[in-house]
Motif scaffolding. Sequence first.
Motif, PDB file in Angstrom:
ATOM      1  N   GLY A 238       0.818  -1.216   0.000  1.00  0.00           N
ATOM      2  CA  GLY A 238       0.000   0.000   0.000  1.00  0.00           C
ATOM      3  C   GLY A 238       0.845   1.257   0.000  1.00  0.00           C
ATOM      4  N   ILE A 239       1.931   1.276   0.781  1.00  0.00           N
ATOM      5  CA  ILE A 239       2.813   2.442   0.819  1.00  0.00           C
ATOM      6  C   ILE A 239       3.412   2.670  -0.570  1.00  0.00           C
ATOM      7  CG2 ILE A 239       4.953   3.379   1.779  1.00  0.00           C
ATOM      8  CD1 ILE A 239       4.348   1.782   4.328  1.00  0.00           C
ATOM      9  N   LEU A 240       3.907   1.586  -1.184  1.00  0.00           N
ATOM     10  CA  LEU A 240       4.514   1.726  -2.505  1.00  0.00           C
ATOM     11  C   LEU A 240       3.487   2.175  -3.533  1.00  0.00           C
ATOM     12  CD1 LEU A 240       6.954  -1.312  -2.684  1.00  0.00           C
ATOM     13  CD2 LEU A 240       7.529   1.098  -2.536  1.00  0.00           C
ATOM     14  N   ALA A 241       2.269   1.614  -3.467  1.00  0.00           N
ATOM     15  CA  ALA A 241       1.231   2.015  -4.423  1.00  0.00           C
ATOM     16  C   ALA A 241       0.953   3.508  -4.308  1.00  0.00           C
ATOM     17  CB  ALA A 241      -0.048   1.211  -4.181  1.00  0.00           C
ATOM     18  N   ALA A 242       0.845   4.013  -3.059  1.00  0.00           N
ATOM     19  CA  ALA A 242       0.596   5.445  -2.868  1.00  0.00           C
ATOM     20  C   ALA A 242       1.777   6.272  -3.360  1.00  0.00           C
ATOM     21  CB  ALA A 242       0.325   5.724  -1.393  1.00  0.00           C
ATOM     22  N   ALA A 243       3.000   5.804  -3.068  1.00  0.00           N
ATOM     23  CA  ALA A 243       4.192   6.552  -3.477  1.00  0.00           C
ATOM     24  C   ALA A 243       4.299   6.601  -4.994  1.00  0.00           C
ATOM     25  CB  ALA A 243       5.437   5.905  -2.873  1.00  0.00           C
ATOM     26  N   PHE A 244       4.063   5.458  -5.668  1.00  0.00           N
ATOM     27  CA  PHE A 244       4.133   5.426  -7.135  1.00  0.00           C
ATOM     28  C   PHE A 244       3.063   6.325  -7.723  1.00  0.00           C
ATOM     29  CE2 PHE A 244       6.065   0.914  -6.991  1.00  0.00           C
ATOM     30  CZ  PHE A 244       7.302   1.470  -6.772  1.00  0.00           C
ATOM     31  N   SER A 245       1.858   6.257  -7.164  1.00  0.00           N
ATOM     32  CA  SER A 245       0.753   7.066  -7.670  1.00  0.00           C
ATOM     33  C   SER A 245       1.118   8.546  -7.622  1.00  0.00           C
ATOM     34  CB  SER A 245      -0.496   6.782  -6.827  1.00  0.00           C
ATOM     35  OG  SER A 245      -1.608   7.428  -7.352  1.00  0.00           O
ATOM     36  N   ASP A 246       1.664   8.999  -6.474  1.00  0.00           N
ATOM     37  CA  ASP A 246       2.082  10.396  -6.340  1.00  0.00           C
ATOM     38  C   ASP A 246       3.172  10.739  -7.340  1.00  0.00           C
ATOM     39  OD1 ASP A 246       0.377  10.429  -4.226  1.00  0.00           O
ATOM     40  OD2 ASP A 246       1.786  11.263  -2.792  1.00  0.00           O
ATOM     41  N   ALA A 247       4.203   9.882  -7.411  1.00  0.00           N
ATOM     42  CA  ALA A 247       5.363  10.181  -8.249  1.00  0.00           C
ATOM     43  C   ALA A 247       4.960  10.256  -9.718  1.00  0.00           C
ATOM     44  CB  ALA A 247       6.444   9.121  -8.047  1.00  0.00           C
ATOM     45  N   PHE A 248       4.081   9.319 -10.158  1.00  0.00           N
ATOM     46  CA  PHE A 248       3.685   9.286 -11.567  1.00  0.00           C
ATOM     47  C   PHE A 248       2.826  10.501 -11.894  1.00  0.00           C
ATOM     48  CE2 PHE A 248       3.975   4.359 -11.553  1.00  0.00           C
ATOM     49  CZ  PHE A 248       5.349   4.459 -11.527  1.00  0.00           C
ATOM     50  N   GLN A 249       1.935  10.882 -10.960  1.00  0.00           N
ATOM     51  CA  GLN A 249       1.102  12.061 -11.197  1.00  0.00           C
ATOM     52  C   GLN A 249       1.953  13.318 -11.302  1.00  0.00           C
ATOM     53  OE1 GLN A 249      -2.105  12.605  -8.413  1.00  0.00           O
ATOM     54  NE2 GLN A 249      -3.246  10.866  -9.218  1.00  0.00           N
TER      55      GLN A 249
ATOM     56  N   PHE B 248      -1.373  10.480   2.445  1.00  0.00           N
ATOM     57  CA  PHE B 248      -0.140  11.119   1.995  1.00  0.00           C
ATOM     58  C   PHE B 248      -0.468  12.393   1.209  1.00  0.00           C
ATOM     59  CE2 PHE B 248       2.150   6.748   1.930  1.00  0.00           C
ATOM     60  CZ  PHE B 248       2.167   6.769   3.305  1.00  0.00           C
ATOM     61  N   GLN B 249      -1.535  12.334   0.382  1.00  0.00           N
ATOM     62  CA  GLN B 249      -1.923  13.529  -0.371  1.00  0.00           C
ATOM     63  C   GLN B 249      -2.352  14.646   0.577  1.00  0.00           C
ATOM     64  OE1 GLN B 249      -4.858  12.882  -3.429  1.00  0.00           O
ATOM     65  NE2 GLN B 249      -3.428  11.745  -4.700  1.00  0.00           N
ATOM     66  N   ARG B 250      -3.117  14.280   1.622  1.00  0.00           N
ATOM     67  CA  ARG B 250      -3.531  15.285   2.599  1.00  0.00           C
ATOM     68  C   ARG B 250      -2.326  15.874   3.305  1.00  0.00           C
ATOM     69  NH1 ARG B 250      -7.757  12.164   4.613  1.00  0.00           N
ATOM     70  NH2 ARG B 250      -6.322  11.635   6.255  1.00  0.00           N
ATOM     71  N   ARG B 252       0.675  16.125   2.173  1.00  0.00           N
ATOM     72  CA  ARG B 252       1.388  17.000   1.252  1.00  0.00           C
ATOM     73  C   ARG B 252       0.677  18.349   1.134  1.00  0.00           C
ATOM     74  NH1 ARG B 252       2.794  14.032  -3.574  1.00  0.00           N
ATOM     75  NH2 ARG B 252       4.450  13.456  -2.140  1.00  0.00           N
ATOM     76  N   LYS B 253      -0.672  18.308   1.001  1.00  0.00           N
ATOM     77  CA  LYS B 253      -1.436  19.537   0.887  1.00  0.00           C
ATOM     78  C   LYS B 253      -1.260  20.394   2.144  1.00  0.00           C
ATOM     79  CE  LYS B 253      -5.252  18.992  -1.531  1.00  0.00           C
ATOM     80  NZ  LYS B 253      -6.645  18.572  -1.778  1.00  0.00           N
ATOM     81  N   ALA B 254      -1.309  19.730   3.321  1.00  0.00           N
ATOM     82  CA  ALA B 254      -1.142  20.446   4.586  1.00  0.00           C
ATOM     83  C   ALA B 254       0.238  21.095   4.633  1.00  0.00           C
ATOM     84  CB  ALA B 254      -1.315  19.485   5.758  1.00  0.00           C
ATOM     85  N   ALA B 255       1.278  20.361   4.171  1.00  0.00           N
ATOM     86  CA  ALA B 255       2.637  20.900   4.191  1.00  0.00           C
ATOM     87  C   ALA B 255       2.737  22.096   3.250  1.00  0.00           C
ATOM     88  CB  ALA B 255       3.624  19.809   3.782  1.00  0.00           C
ATOM     89  N   LYS B 256       2.046  22.036   2.089  1.00  0.00           N
ATOM     90  CA  LYS B 256       2.072  23.112   1.112  1.00  0.00           C
ATOM     91  C   LYS B 256       1.404  24.365   1.677  1.00  0.00           C
ATOM     92  CE  LYS B 256       1.796  21.598  -3.301  1.00  0.00           C
ATOM     93  NZ  LYS B 256       0.993  21.069  -4.407  1.00  0.00           N
ATOM     94  N   GLU B 257       0.249  24.153   2.354  1.00  0.00           N
ATOM     95  CA  GLU B 257      -0.474  25.294   2.913  1.00  0.00           C
ATOM     96  C   GLU B 257       0.278  25.937   4.067  1.00  0.00           C
ATOM     97  OE1 GLU B 257      -4.262  23.627   3.795  1.00  0.00           O
ATOM     98  OE2 GLU B 257      -4.846  23.571   1.678  1.00  0.00           O
ATOM     99  N   ARG B 258       1.006  25.086   4.836  1.00  0.00           N
ATOM    100  CA  ARG B 258       1.783  25.625   5.937  1.00  0.00           C
ATOM    101  C   ARG B 258       2.985  26.386   5.392  1.00  0.00           C
ATOM    102  NH1 ARG B 258       3.886  21.292   8.920  1.00  0.00           N
ATOM    103  NH2 ARG B 258       1.976  20.238   8.371  1.00  0.00           N
ATOM    104  N   GLY B 259       3.521  25.917   4.255  1.00  0.00           N
ATOM    105  CA  GLY B 259       4.732  26.494   3.665  1.00  0.00           C
ATOM    106  C   GLY B 259       4.693  28.025   3.543  1.00  0.00           C
ATOM    107  N   PRO B 260       3.728  28.612   2.781  1.00  0.00           N
ATOM    108  CA  PRO B 260       3.726  30.056   2.541  1.00  0.00           C
ATOM    109  C   PRO B 260       3.605  30.887   3.825  1.00  0.00           C
ATOM    110  CG  PRO B 260       2.123  28.910   1.158  1.00  0.00           C
ATOM    111  CD  PRO B 260       2.646  27.922   2.106  1.00  0.00           C
ATOM    112  N   ASP B 261       2.959  30.318   4.866  1.00  0.00           N
ATOM    113  CA  ASP B 261       2.816  31.043   6.133  1.00  0.00           C
ATOM    114  C   ASP B 261       4.173  31.268   6.791  1.00  0.00           C
ATOM    115  OD1 ASP B 261       0.193  30.776   5.583  1.00  0.00           O
ATOM    116  OD2 ASP B 261      -0.222  29.236   7.090  1.00  0.00           O
ATOM    117  N   ALA B 262       5.066  30.295   6.656  1.00  0.00           N
ATOM    118  CA  ALA B 262       6.340  30.350   7.389  1.00  0.00           C
ATOM    119  C   ALA B 262       7.277  31.417   6.803  1.00  0.00           C
ATOM    120  CB  ALA B 262       7.003  28.983   7.349  1.00  0.00           C
TER     121      ALA B 262
END
Lengths: 262, 262, 262, 262
Positions: A238-249, B248-250, B252-262
């Motif tokens: 599951g971790i790899l599937a999520a990581a690949f999905s992110d990287a490919f997107q 993981f997507q959430r 990443r989004k949270a990290a992105k939103e926190r980014g500009p504030d810092a």
Amino acid sequence: MERLRERLYRQLDLDAWRGEGVSPLNRVILALVLVSVACAALGTEPTLAHLRPTLSAIGLTLAAVFTVEYVARLWVKPLAPDFSGRWGWLRYALRWHALIDLAALAAVWSEALIGHDVSWAVMLRLARILRIFALTRESAVGMATRELVWAIRERGIELALAGVLGLILIMGSAVGLYLAERAVQPEVFGSIPRAMWWAVATLTTVGYGDAVPATGLGKAIAGFTMLSSIALISVPAGILAAAFSDAFQRARKAAKERGPDA
Amino acid sequence: MERLRERLYRQLDLDAWRGEGVSPLNRVILALVLVSVACAALGTEPTLAHLRPTLSAIGLTLAAVFTVEYVARLWVKPLAPDFSGRWGWLRYALRWHALIDLAALAAVWSEALIGHDVSWAVMLRLARILRIFALTRESAVGMATRELVWAIRERGIELALAGVLGLILIMGSAVGLYLAERAVQPEVFGSIPRAMWWAVATLTTVGYGDAVPATGLGKAIAGFTMLSSIALISVPAGILAAAFSDAFQRARKAAKERGPDA
Amino acid sequence: MERLRERLYRQLDLDAWRGEGVSPLNRVILALVLVSVACAALGTEPTLAHLRPTLSAIGLTLAAVFTVEYVARLWVKPLAPDFSGRWGWLRYALRWHALIDLAALAAVWSEALIGHDVSWAVMLRLARILRIFALTRESAVGMATRELVWAIRERGIELALAGVLGLILIMGSAVGLYLAERAVQPEVFGSIPRAMWWAVATLTTVGYGDAVPATGLGKAIAGFTMLSSIALISVPAGILAAAFSDAFQRARKAAKERGPDA
Amino acid sequence: MERLRERLYRQLDLDAWRGEGVSPLNRVILALVLVSVACAALGTEPTLAHLRPTLSAIGLTLAAVFTVEYVARLWVKPLAPDFSGRWGWLRYALRWHALIDLAALAAVWSEALIGHDVSWAVMLRLARILRIFALTRESAVGMATRELVWAIRERGIELALAGVLGLILIMGSAVGLYLAERAVQPEVFGSIPRAMWWAVATLTTVGYGDAVPATGLGKAIAGFTMLSSIALISVPAGILAAAFSDAFQRARKAAKERGPDA
């Protein structure tokens, strides 16, 4: 002569190749590497002893081919912008994948000439397969490699945690079975390392069947071990599937953004 | 003295560490924990009896090291904002991961001093590995842990449903094989619990081979059982993959939103 | 007559079918293909020798049915826009899936008439199952097939890399076990090809148990091999999951964009 | 009396429960169902014959409890809006999950009273576990069930295609091994059905080891079979991962859109 060098450069160098994927010459070389590994492997089989002269002949021929290819690669490399100049071939020769090529060559020759002392040469032969990665490192195919490596590295901490969880599962199952079965089956569960052999074979779902619990308690613990093997495999998957999905997107988005600029 | 305490605090406390990941001192400690577990495991192997004095010596040394580390941790902890004040070390010592540390220490010492009555100490030793998680709980590494735990908890109901489906598959296969094979192989299929042992080993694809159906009907049912093992493994893997992807997507989004504030 | 032809066309031709999925007639044909394969398989079982006359009778009947179906398909095909005209049936008959149909028919008849020389006919019979794909190729069901094929092809390079990594794992494990175990168990680890048999069975987690390492070093290497089997399986699973996720999302977006136009 | 009925309704009826998840009373009932199944399973084990009186007593008690629970459910159901009115309890009793409850009750009583003729009662007992799904069907937990069912159904065609590919793999491997090994090992590869038993055990990576190829050709074909097992497992896992990812994202979006309205 210079035209031959130019054409060889286009064929041998993956960055210089302008077609899709890998050049025909490099495909042939990849195939020959696989043939060479197959020959080395078959040469160790006692029931194929009658094939040894043939396999040796193929080995010698391939050693010659790989030598010519190695020298040709050094010869044409200075045509690449990064390796131009008088000592460009040497700078190339000192790169790690070129050194692996050289070590593989040495192994091929040593086996072909010195003979059947394969015990160390077979290990070196694997390096020749690694050259496939070395080759792709410099080309369009390399982008896929980098994507995969990034995706795995990006989730390195999560994978490490999954590994630690796996270690605890292995040790826990091993200690459980050791306590439950050591009196009944000392041969296979008489120590924690022995029980760990069973635990690894069970948690990876290999299940050789050389060590199987005999007591009721042992079977009950083993049942939970087997069921938790699903978690052990699913979590990294599951971790790899999520990581690949992110990287490919991301790679697709990057390609889209680069597109309009060109 | 106070400067040493300050430096030790930066090294020992994962929150106080300002570099990437885990501090060098904590990496050494993690490695020593693994060495200690390996020594305890090897100490149970009868064919390595000649290594026992060495393993005992390593065990004693590591017990001393872990004791010093534990005391040092209590000593420096009051420098942390949350544990400042006179009794900060005690509040820290009463946290669950510090208590696990203490229990692990007790196990190391009891084994090193009292001797070979490992039957209960080996179980406690696992707690020492759990400390790896305890350590990461307070650091940047802990974010990955929390992400994983969230992702799994968020899909807890789905995973529970997959578990119930798995239970029905296991019971159904076991009852089927019990009815089909109990007359022919009473030893391995003569009761539902015995058939469940086969069913769990088959549905998790471990497949020891100690219990294999012999009749045509038994093999037909077992064939469907084996094929449905793919579902049993794929469904949790798919749920986890989707949960990780979302988490993981959430993140990443949270990290992105926190980014500009810092 | 022409109305029967029209109705048959609607039923037999998957593109012409206006209902959901596959037409009732084609479902019956698919079921009969499976029955025919099952009969051929059961006909080879010696303990079912008494069923052979029945199986032969079913085989002959199905051969007749499939012949009628094949001729009917040729007869109605010219009603399709792409195959209209006098020689439309011939253009259809020369398409690869129609040729596979013909070869399957020949196999059915040859077995039914010439008799028990099944050694080559059983291979051809598989072609009949491939016709299921051939049928779906022309219909709405075919969209799912194309989606799957696209998703796999799109990540072809990544999957090839995973394959190369798998090859290196197999060869590395095999060479390791060959070196560690060839002296103790020459029968199962006495050559690299023999050790490869073990390595493939272990890395795919099949684990027959016919070859199991006996030495401590062999078991240690085998332990790492078993653990790396998780990577070997998780990496392609992750790549495919990401590829399917992308392909399905794209297909949904395409369907949404097409929607408002209609 | 009416207040007791109202309170029982809130506890027994999953839709009426206002807390999180499942009500305490229903959790107790679920646990008792599992206890009842465990008792029935243990009752078949010959080495636990001395426990049979105890297990019978537990069985009788649970039969009484389940009967009370069933009657109570019918009594309180008319408080639900959908089942109000005089014959509400009958309309409820005729729903499929209530009928399954009744059949499970009959099985519990027949076993407790008539005795050890378990051969058919054990099959009915599984239905009692299915009630867990029946219970969740009417509650917030049911949303997760529906999400899972939707996600699987939505990719039904893709999964069916993966199944057909799997069937072709199984048949192809079986025919290959049948041709390669039938002369050497007629007992395990002497017919296509026998070879299919091996093929299913290998392609699902169960790998009992009761049938293992002996010839070089057989091992080569088996090697490719084992490697293609990775595809057989990865493809459905990838399809399900993508389907779950889509379904969960949609469910989240739907929840977000519903949120502001409330």
